[in-house]
Design an enzyme around this catalytic site. Structure first.
Site, short mmCIF file in Angstrom:
data_model
loop_
_atom_site.label_atom_id
_atom_site.label_comp_id
_atom_site.label_asym_id
_atom_site.label_seq_id
_atom_site.Cartn_x
_atom_site.Cartn_y
_atom_site.Cartn_z
N ARG A 231 33.85 -9.65 16.22
CA ARG A 231 34.34 -11.28 16.61
C ARG A 231 35.36 -10.26 17.80
O ARG A 231 36.76 -10.56 16.95
CB ARG A 231 34.29 -11.90 16.03
CG ARG A 231 32.41 -12.60 15.99
CD ARG A 231 31.69 -12.39 17.22
NE ARG A 231 29.99 -12.56 16.60
CZ ARG A 231 29.50 -12.29 16.93
NH1 ARG A 231 29.87 -11.22 16.97
NH2 ARG A 231 28.04 -12.34 16.04
N ASP A 255 35.11 -2.83 21.35
CA ASP A 255 33.15 -3.54 21.99
C ASP A 255 32.84 -4.74 21.70
O ASP A 255 32.28 -5.65 22.32
CB ASP A 255 31.84 -3.11 20.51
CG ASP A 255 30.41 -3.65 21.52
OD1 ASP A 255 30.46 -2.61 22.37
OD2 ASP A 255 29.71 -4.09 20.37
#
Length: 344
Positions: A231, A255
């Site tokens: 996250r 990511d």
């Protein structure tokens, strides 16, 4: 036939959800829009909502759904930091997909480390311009290096397996250690201090928000490699930028991004990027940024579709909800009670 309002739909979602929807006798209304205070109106007349990582399931949305008579939101993801559980409790049941494919994320994570280390993304661009020089592409052997793994749930465990296969030493940090051969559990500070590379695999909670901040980065080895496929808000973006500028962080693979909700999964190639921090991160040659892609495998999408619709089938059938999460559990960071009954 139950009608499902499916937010933030992409073409690959439909490929995997449609066969299961037919099997479960569900009608799915696909909406391109993300779920938020304005788009929630599209759920009018539906029996349930399916949401994703960047949809807003806040108090205003939950109250609107409740007023429509919708009392179930099925998250087609594992994370749930975008849900206001306190507001949902007693009104709207929240279910999720706790494990769709730990291999998908773990393998992608190691791919990011390898690409950053051997500068594959830079080499690819050079060759396309007929630049065959090797200057600036120097990497290092992973064998014998120390990988710090933050969060050792299912994804973290698979990632550890991969690291051990490379002959790496592994340090781990998790509030709930899973002792195993070849892995040494340490404090987060010690992990930062002694790791050559650090990989984040923990959920986003109040305790883990900006876990990697200025203080943590100062503790890390010079030139540390950092990858986050969990996250975005686990990392303080401002502190990350400073760490990259000063060379404290040798390379970063992201990511996820803490303000990704307005950008990821969309095409902004014809626009000026309004997020200055994101623009700066993208511009750095030692950063590899992807658009929350780690989960995207055929196996994961199939498992996500099947589990999401099975969660809804259980709800409409009046059965127990093993994948339900609620305020009483979420406020403690994770759901640990045995689901022999619904949360409310």
């Amino acid at each position: 036939m139950k009608k499902i309002c499916f937010f933030d739909a992409k073409p690959y979602d439909k490929i995997y959800f449609d066969p299961f929807a037919k099997e479960y006798n569900f009608e799915i209304l696909y909406c391109d829009s993300k779920l938020n205070e304005r788009s929630v109106v599209f759920a009018q007349g539906c029996d349930a909502v399916v949401a994703f990582v960047n949809d807003r399931v806040n108090a205003e949305v939950l109250n609107a759904l409740s007023e429509m008579g919708i009392s179930i939101v099925a998250l087609r993801c594992a994370g749930y930091n975008n849900v206001d559980f306190k507001e949902a409790y007693g009104k709207v049941h929240i279910v999720r997909v706790p494990a769709y494919s730990p291999y998908a994320v773990a393998e992608f994570t190691m791919g990011m480390f390898l690409s950053l280390n051997r500068k594959l993304y830079r080499a690819y661009n050079r060759i396309r311009e007929y630049n065959f020089s090797l200057i600036g592409l120097l990497g290092t052997d992973f064998h014998g290096k120390t990988m710090g793994v933050v969060g050792t749930g299912k994804i973290g465990q698979v990632f550890i397996d991969i690291c051990l296969g490379f002959g790496m030493k592994v340090l781990a940090y998790d509030p709930y250690p899973r002792e195993r051969e070849g892995v040494r559990y340490v404090s987060f500070e010690e992990l930062c201090r002694h790791s050559d590379m650090i990989s984040l695999h923990c959920p986003l909670t109040k305790e883990s928000y900006h876990l990697v901040d200025e203080k943590a980065i100062e503790t890390m080895k010079d030139g540390v490699m950092l990858v986050n496929t969990s996250r975005g808000a686990l990392i303080d973006s401002t502190a990350l930028i400073e760490g990259l500028k000063e060379g404290k962080i040798g390379a970063a693979g992201l990511d996820v991004y803490e303000e990704e909700g307005d950008y990821f999964y969309e095409d902004y190639s014809g626009a000026v990027m309004p997020d200055d921090e994101l623009a700066r991160i993208i511009s750095m040659p030692n950063v590899l940024l992807t658009s929350h892609q780690a989960f995207l495998t055929r196996e994961a999408l199939k498992n996500i579709a099947e589990t999401t619709l099975e969660n809804l089938r259980q709800y409409f059938a009046g059965e127990a909800l093993p994948n339900e999460i609620c305020y009483r559990c979420a406020k403690n960071g994770s759901c640990k009670k045995e689901h022999k009954e619904r949360c409310f």
